[in-house]
Design an enzyme around this catalytic site. Structure first.
Site, short mmCIF file in Angstrom:
data_model
loop_
_atom_site.label_atom_id
_atom_site.label_comp_id
_atom_site.label_asym_id
_atom_site.label_seq_id
_atom_site.Cartn_x
_atom_site.Cartn_y
_atom_site.Cartn_z
N THR A 115 154.17 6.50 -24.59
CA THR A 115 153.89 7.93 -24.52
C THR A 115 155.11 8.68 -23.99
O THR A 115 155.72 8.27 -23.01
CB THR A 115 152.67 8.18 -23.61
OG1 THR A 115 151.56 7.50 -24.20
CG2 THR A 115 152.34 9.66 -23.50
N CYS A 165 184.12 -0.34 -2.33
CA CYS A 165 183.18 -0.52 -1.24
C CYS A 165 181.87 0.19 -1.46
O CYS A 165 180.84 -0.28 -1.03
CB CYS A 165 183.83 -0.06 0.04
SG CYS A 165 184.88 -1.34 0.69
#
Lengths: 139, 392
Positions: free
Chosen positions: B237, B324
């Site tokens: 849907t 990082c």
């Protein structure tokens, strides 16, 4: 990824930042390629670490671990400083994200490298095995 | 002051998008597959959204498929085209070194299946050379996939030229246009694009919705089996509010593109000029062929994550291509692909603007940034080394 409040506190206002021109021992670990370098300066009197400063290039956890590790060894006898493990550093920071654990390893190694430098400069004998670590750390 | 300068990561939903979405929660809540009038209202909303989006990229609405976002569209288009062409014995794919991971990791997966991948150089300016594409095309080339604009350094690729080459050679051409749609004019027909991925939340639409343009005649395998949604190719849907919101956001972005672009380029250049005054700083990627709102810089001797977090403490939201932040420890593959060494690539900062930003905010960034860099450099043993090298 999330940092603990403790990490942010030490990153925002790191303790013991700087250099000691009259340091008795200086240790540097890590490398620029990997994105972190820690440099520790120790002032040692009668086997006691009377002062400690650090310079760090790296991420927030590298700065925070440098800050708390220097706090943990300041005023301690060398023998105690050498017992500081990366695990103790992580615990003191209320944890680090898994990908950042290597920063705590760097802090432990930086202290050892600085003590080794002090021993070398002063002709003090030591067990090589205790200082055995990869200075060129790899991830 | 609070400054949000991370619009390449995601954007704030626009008022127009939000207004368009609200009725989909309150009154147009039907299932577009239902035949009753409540369902038909939702059906019409989805149909209108598809038409709106098609108009914005000069496509036939029948060729616009909805998905959950850019990554899904990239996976669908690339895997689908690869498997489609493999049936004809074509198992070679051409892409570039600095694609988004949604493309690169998909290509890795296909490589494990036995496809051969050629990743083209992007050179110092971060732009693929069309002649490299031409030279890389072989008899067994199944697909060329080159991003429209890079997500980190903002460089815009010569998509029209690459599209023309692919069309001439009879090779399928996909482009990941997630950073480009709604930001620069796009015409899938003029550019000879066969497939194009886009994502709603990059242009002030909602998250979790995107789309794939797929030219008629390309029989991409079904992504999700089930109902007849998206012409049987992606069952389930429809996310009606998100689809409607994305269409409204895109229309708004395209209607105001000219005006927004002028404003953004002025702010971008203001930032770049200020950043280049900082010692040992650089701007990454071509200065001219870049997204109007993208500033990508590197500062030697500092690490990107620390920089980003200190900026955050000043109320400035930015991004770092730094390793990082992503959990990986290598610096950004994008910055390495344009030839930066690891040491420099680690010190990266991306500021990505939108039309809601102001010149005053740029001034604020330029006021706060230099002292943060000084502070980080003061405690950086790498900076100490760089300084020693310089005085030699």
């Amino acid at each position: 990824m999330e940092y603990s409040e403790k990490v942010m506190e030490h990153f925002t206002n790191p303790h013991n930042v700087g250099k000691l021109d009259d340091a008795d021992g200086v240790g540097e670990v890590g490398n620029a390629k990997c994105g972190d370098i820690m440099k520790m300066y120790l002032k040692i009197e009668n086997g006691i670490i009377t002062d400690v400063k650090f310079n760090t290039y790296g991420c927030a956890s590298a700065i925070a671990t440098s800050s708390i590790a220097t706090d943990m060894i300041k005023g301690q006898p060398i023998s105690e400083a050498l017992k500081l493990t990366n695990k103790a550093v992580v615990e003191a920071l209320d944890g680090l994200p898994a990908v950042k654990i290597h920063c705590s390893v760097l802090a432990e190694q930086a202290i050892k490298a600085a003590v080794k430098d002090y021993y070398d400069k002063n002709g003090i004998e030591y067990d090589e095995a205790e200082f055995h670590f990869n200075e060129e750390h790899h991830h | 002051m609070k400054v949000y300068a991370d619009n390449a990561a995601t954007t704030k939903i626009s008022k127009k998008a939000l207004q368009a979405m609200m009725p989909c929660f309150e009154t147009i809540y039907g299932n577009p597959s239902s035949l009753h009038s409540v369902g038909q209202d939702a059906f019409h909303a989805v149909r209108d959204a598809r038409i709106t989006i098609a108009e914005c990229i000069n496509a036939d609405p029948d060729d616009v498929y909805f998905s959950s976002g850019g990554s899904e569209s990239d996976n669908w288009a690339i895997k689908g085209a690869a498997h489609l062409m493999a049936k004809k014995g074509k198992k070679h794919i051409i892409s570039s070194k600095f694609e988004h991971h949604a493309v690169l990791h998909t290509l890795n997966a296909l490589e494990k299946e036995g496809f051969e991948i050629t990743l083209l150089d992007v050179y110092e300016n971060g732009i693929v050379k069309p002649e490299d594409v031409k030279n890389a095309i072989r008899e067994d080339t199944a697909l060329v996939t080159i991003m429209y604009a890079n997500n980190e350094i903002g460089t815009i690729q010569p998509i029209g030229e690459i599209g023309a080459i692919c069309r001439e050679k009879g090779v399928l051409f996909h482009t990941d246009a997630v950073q480009a749609v709604g930001h620069i004019p796009i015409d899938v027909q003029a550019d000879n694009i066969d497939m194009m991925s886009f994502s709603g939340h990059k242009f002030h639409g909602p998250k979790g919705i995107g789309g794939l343009y797929c030219k008629k005649g390309i029989r991409l395998p079904n992504l999700i089996e089930g109902g007849a949604q998206e012409k049987n190719r992606r069952a389930g849907t429809e996310n009606v509010p998100a689809i409607v919101g994305m269409a409204a956001a895109l229309k708004d972005a395209c209607d105001n593109m000219e005006e927004n672009t002028k404003k953004l380029i002025a702010m971008r250049e203001q930032l770049i000029e200020g950043i280049l005054k900082i010692d040992l700083s650089r701007i990454n990627g071509d200065r001219e062929h870049r997204l109007p709102g993208n500033v990508s810089a590197c500062f030697e001797g500092v690490e990107g994550e620390s920089l980003l977090l200190y900026l955050d403490l000043m109320g400035i939201s930015a991004s770092s291509g730094s390793a990082c932040t992503s959990g990986s420890l290598d610096p950004s593959h994008v910055l390495l692909s344009i030839g930066l060494v690891h040491e420099v690539a680690h010190g990266s900062l991306r500021l990505s603007l939108c039309e809601d930003n102001t010149p005053e905010e740029m001034e604020y960034i330029l006021e706060k940034l230099p002292p943060i860099i000084d502070r980080l450099r003061d405690m950086s043993p790498l900076w100490e080394k760089i300084q020693k090298e310089r005085t030699k």
